[in-house]
Design a protein around this motif. Sequence first.
Motif, PDB file in Angstrom:
ATOM      1  N   GLU A   1      30.205  15.539  30.354  1.00 55.96           N
ATOM      2  CA  GLU A   1      30.214  16.727  29.508  1.00 55.96           C
ATOM      3  C   GLU A   1      31.529  17.490  29.666  1.00 55.96           C
ATOM      4  O   GLU A   1      32.121  17.955  28.678  1.00 55.96           O
ATOM      5  N   VAL A   2      32.002  17.585  30.894  1.00 58.10           N
ATOM      6  CA  VAL A   2      33.265  18.261  31.153  1.00 58.10           C
ATOM      7  C   VAL A   2      34.415  17.501  30.493  1.00 58.10           C
ATOM      8  O   VAL A   2      35.321  18.103  29.894  1.00 58.10           O
ATOM      9  N   LEU A   3      34.382  16.183  30.558  1.00 57.60           N
ATOM     10  CA  LEU A   3      35.434  15.376  29.938  1.00 57.60           C
ATOM     11  C   LEU A   3      35.490  15.595  28.430  1.00 57.60           C
ATOM     12  O   LEU A   3      36.577  15.707  27.847  1.00 57.60           O
ATOM     13  N   VAL A   4      34.333  15.660  27.808  1.00 62.65           N
ATOM     14  CA  VAL A   4      34.296  15.900  26.360  1.00 62.65           C
ATOM     15  C   VAL A   4      34.930  17.247  26.028  1.00 62.65           C
ATOM     16  O   VAL A   4      35.704  17.371  25.071  1.00 62.65           O
ATOM     17  N   LEU A   5      34.637  18.259  26.839  1.00 60.18           N
ATOM     18  CA  LEU A   5      35.226  19.576  26.594  1.00 60.18           C
ATOM     19  C   LEU A   5      36.724  19.577  26.913  1.00 60.18           C
ATOM     20  O   LEU A   5      37.503  20.284  26.262  1.00 60.18           O
TER      21      LEU A   5
ATOM     22  N   ALA B   1      40.631  20.283  24.450  1.00 54.65           N
ATOM     23  CA  ALA B   1      41.760  21.067  24.952  1.00 54.65           C
ATOM     24  C   ALA B   1      41.335  22.422  25.494  1.00 54.65           C
ATOM     25  O   ALA B   1      42.082  23.392  25.429  1.00 54.65           O
ATOM     26  N   LEU B   2      40.126  22.494  26.055  1.00 53.89           N
ATOM     27  CA  LEU B   2      39.665  23.743  26.664  1.00 53.89           C
ATOM     28  C   LEU B   2      40.206  23.842  28.087  1.00 53.89           C
ATOM     29  O   LEU B   2      40.297  22.837  28.802  1.00 53.89           O
ATOM     30  N   SER B   3      40.534  25.041  28.496  1.00 55.25           N
ATOM     31  CA  SER B   3      40.972  25.269  29.868  1.00 55.25           C
ATOM     32  C   SER B   3      39.751  25.260  30.787  1.00 55.25           C
ATOM     33  O   SER B   3      38.597  25.284  30.323  1.00 55.25           O
ATOM     34  N   ASN B   4      39.981  25.259  32.100  1.00 51.12           N
ATOM     35  CA  ASN B   4      38.870  25.306  33.044  1.00 51.12           C
ATOM     36  C   ASN B   4      38.019  26.552  32.824  1.00 51.12           C
ATOM     37  O   ASN B   4      36.783  26.498  32.902  1.00 51.12           O
ATOM     38  N   ALA B   5      38.670  27.686  32.566  1.00 51.68           N
ATOM     39  CA  ALA B   5      37.936  28.932  32.349  1.00 51.68           C
ATOM     40  C   ALA B   5      37.064  28.834  31.089  1.00 51.68           C
ATOM     41  O   ALA B   5      35.919  29.300  31.073  1.00 51.68           O
TER      42      ALA B   5
ATOM     43  N   HIS C   1      28.419  27.716  31.374  1.00 54.66           N
ATOM     44  CA  HIS C   1      27.821  28.713  32.256  1.00 54.66           C
ATOM     45  C   HIS C   1      27.939  28.290  33.719  1.00 54.66           C
ATOM     46  O   HIS C   1      26.970  28.339  34.495  1.00 54.66           O
ATOM     47  N   LEU C   2      29.137  27.856  34.090  1.00 55.96           N
ATOM     48  CA  LEU C   2      29.433  27.462  35.458  1.00 55.96           C
ATOM     49  C   LEU C   2      30.572  28.326  35.987  1.00 55.96           C
ATOM     50  O   LEU C   2      31.252  29.005  35.221  1.00 55.96           O
ATOM     51  N   SER C   3      30.785  28.280  37.277  1.00 56.37           N
ATOM     52  CA  SER C   3      31.946  28.984  37.831  1.00 56.37           C
ATOM     53  C   SER C   3      33.183  28.140  37.572  1.00 56.37           C
ATOM     54  O   SER C   3      33.108  26.914  37.428  1.00 56.37           O
ATOM     55  N   GLU C   4      34.327  28.801  37.538  1.00 49.08           N
ATOM     56  CA  GLU C   4      35.571  28.069  37.296  1.00 49.08           C
ATOM     57  C   GLU C   4      35.863  27.108  38.448  1.00 49.08           C
ATOM     58  O   GLU C   4      36.405  26.021  38.236  1.00 49.08           O
TER      59      GLU C   4
ATOM     60  N   THR D   1      36.228  21.418  40.284  1.00 44.34           N
ATOM     61  CA  THR D   1      35.736  20.302  41.088  1.00 44.34           C
ATOM     62  C   THR D   1      35.333  19.132  40.205  1.00 44.34           C
ATOM     63  O   THR D   1      35.661  17.971  40.485  1.00 44.34           O
ATOM     64  N   HIS D   2      34.627  19.431  39.103  1.00 46.14           N
ATOM     65  CA  HIS D   2      34.233  18.373  38.171  1.00 46.14           C
ATOM     66  C   HIS D   2      35.452  17.688  37.561  1.00 46.14           C
ATOM     67  O   HIS D   2      35.478  16.452  37.429  1.00 46.14           O
TER      68      HIS D   2
END
Length: 264
Positions: free
Chosen positions: A203-207, A211-215, A222-225, A230-231
């Motif tokens: 899911e993180v890879l798709v985002l 071109a989304l930043s970590n923030a 709805h996770l911490s940066e 880490t992901h």
Amino acid sequence: MTTPAFDRAQTGPAETSRNDASHIDVAIVDDQALVRGGLGMLVDSQPDLTVTVQADNGRDAVEKLRAHPADVVLMDVRMPIMDGIAATARVLADHPETRVIVLTTFDLDEYVLRAIEAGASGFLLKDARPEELLAAIRTVCRGDAVISPSMTRRLLAHVVPMLQTRAAADAGARPPRSPAPADLPSTASARAAIATLTPREREVLVLMSEALSNAEIAARLHLSETTVKTHVGHVLMKLDARDRVQAVVQAFHAGIAAPAPEFG
């Protein structure tokens, strides 16, 4: 180089031992003496950074770095005798552990793409703020890349056509006139690597491919940066990707992310 670089007080080279893992040796490669001087003053003003090598062309840099390897190289693009792209490839062939940040006055995607293909870990414009350059040095030394999410997305505009060419070749289509670079993954290898990701990492890879930043990813999920970072680290490790761009290329090639309309 912007004026603030020369406003920083020069405290002289740091006296921290080279054996100190927290200390970073920096090489500066630029054909303009004024730029080298300004960058040198800025870098040497930091207690954890020391300029150990300076060179005014790529060939000179390659030779000096063979004798005195540096942790991070600030590499200009346009130089006589040997340009920064060719020098980056040669330096990294000699010292794979060295990190290279390519500096240029030209905000052109072609330079960014060529720098990444040569193995650079970062790309910055010379008018970047001094604090951005210092942060970039420390960031690449930790093993992260320094390429903004917006630049990542622009790079994909160049990479996606290469992926489409490779996909056609994988499918047995007529060999293309301009084959994709050999270092791009095959569809099968990209899918195999992505299959090792957890659902959250996928899911993180798709985002990341958006071109989304970590923030921004943190806000979306709805996770911490810190958790997102880490992901992202796990994604890069499992995909054997040097940076976010390489990871996203695999996502596009495996078909889990689709090019934006402006790419097609």
